[in-house]
Design a protein around this motif. Sequence first.
Motif, PDB file in Angstrom:
ATOM      1  N   PHE A   1      63.780  22.301 -25.787  1.00  0.00           N
ATOM      2  CA  PHE A   1      63.695  21.625 -24.505  1.00  0.00           C
ATOM      3  C   PHE A   1      62.562  20.619 -24.458  1.00  0.00           C
ATOM      4  O   PHE A   1      62.090  20.242 -23.403  1.00  0.00           O
TER       5      PHE A   1
ATOM      6  N   GLY B   1      63.113  19.370 -21.051  1.00  0.00           N
ATOM      7  CA  GLY B   1      62.285  20.230 -20.216  1.00  0.00           C
ATOM      8  C   GLY B   1      61.882  19.571 -18.909  1.00  0.00           C
ATOM      9  O   GLY B   1      61.970  20.168 -17.837  1.00  0.00           O
ATOM     10  N   SER B   2      61.465  18.310 -18.992  1.00  0.00           N
ATOM     11  CA  SER B   2      61.053  17.617 -17.765  1.00  0.00           C
ATOM     12  C   SER B   2      62.215  17.485 -16.793  1.00  0.00           C
ATOM     13  O   SER B   2      62.042  17.605 -15.591  1.00  0.00           O
TER      14      SER B   2
ATOM     15  N   ILE C   1      64.768  19.468 -16.435  1.00  0.00           N
ATOM     16  CA  ILE C   1      65.023  20.747 -15.787  1.00  0.00           C
ATOM     17  C   ILE C   1      63.952  21.043 -14.747  1.00  0.00           C
ATOM     18  O   ILE C   1      64.244  21.408 -13.601  1.00  0.00           O
ATOM     19  N   LEU C   2      62.706  20.859 -15.153  1.00  0.00           N
ATOM     20  CA  LEU C   2      61.611  21.174 -14.235  1.00  0.00           C
ATOM     21  C   LEU C   2      61.674  20.325 -12.982  1.00  0.00           C
ATOM     22  O   LEU C   2      61.695  20.822 -11.855  1.00  0.00           O
ATOM     23  N   PHE C   3      61.714  19.011 -13.155  1.00  0.00           N
ATOM     24  CA  PHE C   3      61.651  18.145 -11.981  1.00  0.00           C
ATOM     25  C   PHE C   3      62.933  18.145 -11.198  1.00  0.00           C
ATOM     26  O   PHE C   3      62.920  17.933  -9.987  1.00  0.00           O
TER      27      PHE C   3
ATOM     28  N   THR D   1      64.861  20.812 -10.744  1.00  0.00           N
ATOM     29  CA  THR D   1      64.785  22.011  -9.909  1.00  0.00           C
ATOM     30  C   THR D   1      63.798  21.803  -8.774  1.00  0.00           C
ATOM     31  O   THR D   1      64.073  22.144  -7.612  1.00  0.00           O
ATOM     32  N   PHE D   2      62.656  21.241  -9.100  1.00  0.00           N
ATOM     33  CA  PHE D   2      61.644  21.023  -8.072  1.00  0.00           C
ATOM     34  C   PHE D   2      62.141  20.069  -6.993  1.00  0.00           C
ATOM     35  O   PHE D   2      61.959  20.304  -5.796  1.00  0.00           O
TER      36      PHE D   2
END
Lengths: 158, 159, 338
Positions: free
Chosen positions: B129, B133-134, B136-138, B140-141
């Motif tokens: 990821f 990864g970014s 997914i993180l952002f 979701t956020f």
Amino acid sequence: MSMRKWLFATIVICVWISGCAKEREVKQQSLQGSGFMKTNTNGDMQPDHINQQTAEQAAARIKAREDIKDAVAVNTSKKLLVAYQIKHMHRFYRKQIEKEIDRQLMHLFPNYQIVSSSDLKIFWKTKELRGKIGNKDWNEKKTDQQIEKIRQLSEERT
Amino acid sequence: MANEKRKRLTSTQQEYHLFEKERETKRPVAKNCVRAFLVGGLICAVGQAISYFYMYFFDFTEQTVGNPTVATMVFLSMIFTGLGVYDRIAQFAGAGSAVPVTGFGNAVISAAIEHRTEGFVLGVGANMFKLAGSVILFGTFAAFVVALVKTVATKWGGL
Amino acid sequence: MLKGHRTWVFENKPAILSTATVGGPFEANGRIADDFDLLHEDLWLGEQSYEKAHKVLLEEAMFKAMEKAGIAKEKVQLIIAGDLINQMTPTNFAARTIGAPYLGVFGACSTSMEGLALSAFIVNHGGADYILTGAASHNAAVEKQFRYPTEYGGQKPPTAQWTVTGAGVALISTYGDGPRVTSATIGRVVDMGLSDPFNMGGAMAPAAVDTIEAHLRDMQIDASYYDLIVTGDLGKIGREISLDLLRQHGMNIEEERYQDCGLIIYREGQPVLSGASGAGCSAVVAYGHLLNRMKRGELKRILVVATGALLSPLSFQQNETIPCIAHAVAIEHGGDGP
């Protein structure tokens, strides 16, 4: 070498997609109506042992709306299943239209349990069911069961 | 702090920047936009075709067909990435192939393929990821923030 | 001997006894494929990882160079080499295989000439009789470390460059015949505040210009002294910029006599955007193609100016700019030799 890989991949995809064109044979699997993909219906299936007058009426009323492309309906003595297709540009207002139609139907046919949907799959299934009603050995109970199945399908969320 | 440092370039450096800007090959933005549009549209058309396929032959409604469609698109992206073709499409299409879900699939899959040589746990597992990864993180956020705004708006704004 | 500000002149004129170059599939399709000693069909070279393949490239080049000179590996007294990978592991492992005393050098893409300058100096002053020097790079290994996974669909801008998969090694000696290393100018770090890692050419051009000017000034010669001044990997854009800069500074350089290794190695049709780059780029072109031309008598004096961008993926993320360096080495043939 890279051109070859590209070409190979494209050919594989084309062959794969063309496999979907075999509508005749593969249709067995789920949907059996004829003239099925055409959106114009002229209701040439005349069911004779279940009166579809309510359904015809409902479908005609919905079809008359400006924002509806096509509609089809099936009814039993207690249930009314209406499926319709919204015109493409009006799909923005889908939720609103669904609510309106639901209200309209409930107002017009207060004695029936209404199931209505703008979903394409439900439309296809309703059409198929309509076709089946004309067959021998088909009775109201089966229609009822099918309508119930279709209602459950329309309520699936994921 | 480093950004301020960049603004405080000496006059020679600033002069050189201008000098260099005149001579470097600019990205062909208009051409890139057209290509991205066409390829992105094509990928989405393929996705729509796959949706119809699933609705026609299986018991999926418009509501539920999203899942198998996305799964199939990611699967296709995996095939193309593995065959070494996706990065060539991407060089041509740019955002057209990076934005659809196939681009996301490509990011994860290419990282996984690349780090196979370091083993499955520390290589593939830890690095898969790297790029996504970014997202997914952002993603979701952002979804959380938007949902929060919507809830507040409906409760108090009556929207 | 130090001449001027930062140029070494080698009175004993160390000889390049032999060279060897190894390349990958892209280079095999390139313009100077015939000048390679060994070419590979794929990037794995039969190894388990790209980094291991990278090591094999350098090993093969080193063995080939020793074979061509007829020198056994026990006679090699020093290895001065490097590459772009973290901690220079491929070069470390190759040096392990050879077994000679080892000095690893890092100059990014200018490693080849940095190594050659140091080797010539040491040989010139009797520090060793035989030194193996070289540089290597591997496209997939470098992309994996510096940019994105090789299969990632990120669109590269037209200013980007393609890392060479190749190794170039030379055997320098006090004895024997061959093209001779006559002088070398050590570069200093030049940073013009550019920060786009996809535009190395633009960042490195000022460093190349700085070193070339220093060399000509220190040696008190004119650019026409050299048949060819060739930069390491400025690419299309860097070359144009450096030419303009040199002219702006009053240096008269003819276009045909000023070339770039990054533009020599690949053909027009190959998708390399603005040219080749990598530590192996200047190494394979200089030690293969250019020295072959010298041996054929087409060139008598050349100045190889290898350029390097001294950044890391981390420095870029931390908003640092790109510091660059260029090392120049003058090679002459046809003076005393055949």
